[in-house]
Design an enzyme around this catalytic site. Structure first.
Site, PDB file in Angstrom:
ATOM      1  N   SER A 142      60.612 -38.754 -19.062  1.00 46.07           N
ATOM      2  CA  SER A 142      59.357 -38.550 -18.301  1.00 46.07           C
ATOM      3  C   SER A 142      59.381 -38.994 -17.069  1.00 46.07           C
ATOM      4  O   SER A 142      60.115 -38.806 -16.197  1.00 46.07           O
ATOM      5  CB  SER A 142      57.977 -38.997 -19.186  1.00 46.07           C
ATOM      6  OG  SER A 142      56.874 -38.733 -18.832  1.00 46.07           O
ATOM      7  N   SER A 143      58.124 -39.473 -16.400  1.00 44.25           N
ATOM      8  CA  SER A 143      57.841 -39.979 -15.311  1.00 44.25           C
ATOM      9  C   SER A 143      56.736 -40.877 -15.278  1.00 44.25           C
ATOM     10  O   SER A 143      55.814 -40.952 -15.962  1.00 44.25           O
ATOM     11  CB  SER A 143      57.880 -38.779 -14.217  1.00 44.25           C
ATOM     12  OG  SER A 143      57.285 -39.523 -12.854  1.00 44.25           O
ATOM     13  N   TYR A 155      52.944 -31.301 -12.819  1.00 44.06           N
ATOM     14  CA  TYR A 155      54.343 -32.470 -13.127  1.00 44.06           C
ATOM     15  C   TYR A 155      53.570 -33.532 -13.904  1.00 44.06           C
ATOM     16  O   TYR A 155      54.082 -33.858 -15.169  1.00 44.06           O
ATOM     17  CB  TYR A 155      54.735 -32.836 -11.764  1.00 44.06           C
ATOM     18  CG  TYR A 155      56.141 -33.672 -11.900  1.00 44.06           C
ATOM     19  CD1 TYR A 155      57.299 -33.091 -12.459  1.00 44.06           C
ATOM     20  CD2 TYR A 155      55.937 -35.051 -11.786  1.00 44.06           C
ATOM     21  CE1 TYR A 155      58.428 -33.937 -12.521  1.00 44.06           C
ATOM     22  CE2 TYR A 155      56.939 -35.935 -12.031  1.00 44.06           C
ATOM     23  CZ  TYR A 155      58.231 -35.309 -12.424  1.00 44.06           C
ATOM     24  OH  TYR A 155      59.268 -36.026 -12.561  1.00 44.06           O
ATOM     25  N   LYS A 159      54.444 -34.320 -17.816  1.00 47.03           N
ATOM     26  CA  LYS A 159      55.167 -35.537 -18.231  1.00 47.03           C
ATOM     27  C   LYS A 159      54.153 -36.503 -19.020  1.00 47.03           C
ATOM     28  O   LYS A 159      54.890 -37.056 -19.922  1.00 47.03           O
ATOM     29  CB  LYS A 159      55.515 -36.208 -16.701  1.00 47.03           C
ATOM     30  CG  LYS A 159      56.542 -35.415 -16.153  1.00 47.03           C
ATOM     31  CD  LYS A 159      57.852 -35.284 -16.936  1.00 47.03           C
ATOM     32  CE  LYS A 159      58.899 -34.835 -16.055  1.00 47.03           C
ATOM     33  NZ  LYS A 159      60.111 -34.680 -16.515  1.00 47.03           N
TER      34      LYS A 159
END
Length: 256
Positions: A142-143, A155, A159
């Site tokens: 993920s981030s 985004y 995520k």
């Protein structure tokens, strides 16, 4: 520390460059056989050759992660080529930040549904491995952007969805020894990557981002890979359902 990965088989999507390539190479360094996919056949072939040079079996295929049949066929092919499947790492990303409909569609098709579809193809093999050895793992990349929002972003939102999905998979698989965890990198620097391009083309903004991190630098792909491979290994057999931040403390939130 022996991570007990010798003889295991791992699949890494988006495994030809950056974080994915570092993860694949770290698995190989630990003695695991590895299968990778990416969009470009020449990059996949070069990666497979480099992995084989480490003394393990390796296999790869050019795949469009947004293509359901292609991604599921790749995972099944990887299991056939390596003879088993103990670990799946979903790393492929569309890497788009916008909020236009096509941005949302790309993030859903590649990051979210790519993970879901690859896991559904891998699940029977992972459950078989868990039944035989007591442990199998599904890792999603993920981030830190999942929990850091300065504006609307496809985004970050997708995520974040991966983290929620992973917790459910972890709960369902726990009794079978099938673990699911998330690794969330912060800023990661490598040539040709997002922050490598910012460094080369927007040096002022790059320096601002460096100053934001208490470590005074960005991560290397190898540092993210080390955390990922440890979390995927039998050494982490009682760790499931977590989101591991690898961000150098750039985020300020407290995880309880």
């Amino acid at each position: 520390m022996d991570l007990k990965l010798k003889g295991k088989a791992a699949v890494v999507t988006g495994g030809s460059r950056g974080i994915g390539r570092a993860i694949a190479e770290t698995f190989a360094d630990e003695g695991a056989d590895v299968a990778v996919c990416a969009r470009h056949a020449d990059q996949v072939a070069e990666t497979v050759k480099a992995l084989e040079a480490k003394g393990v079996r390796a296999w790869g295929q050019a795949v469009d992660i947004a293509d359901k049949d292609a991604v599921q066929g790749f995972v099944r092919g990887a299991a056939d080529a390596l003879g088993r499947l103990d670990i799946l790492v979903s790393n492929a990303s569309a890497l788009v930040q916008g909020v236009a409909e096509e941005d949302w569609r790309a993030m859903v098709d590649v990051d979210l549904m790519g993970a879901v579809r690859s896991f559904e193809a891998a699940r029977p093999h992972l459950e078989k491995a868990a039944a035989a050895t007591g442990d199998a793992a599904f890792i999603l990349i993920s981030s830190v952007s999942a929990a850091e929002a300065t504006g609307a972003s496809s985004y970050g939102a997708i995520k974040a969805a991966l983290i929620h999905y992973a917790k459910g998979v972890a709960r369902e698989g726990a009794a079978k020894g099938l673990r699911c965890n998330v690794v969330s990198p912060g800023t990661v620097l490598f040539d040709g990557g997002v922050w490598g391009q910012v460094r080369d083309n927007m040096p002022g903004f790059f320096e601002q981002m460096i100053k934001r991190n208490p470590t005074g630098r960005m991560a290397t792909p190898e540092e993210v890979a080390a955390a990922t491979v440890f979390l995927a290994s039998p050494r982490s057999a009682f760790t499931t359902g977590i989101n591991m931040l690898v961000d150098g403390a750039i985020s300020s939130r407290v995880n309880f």
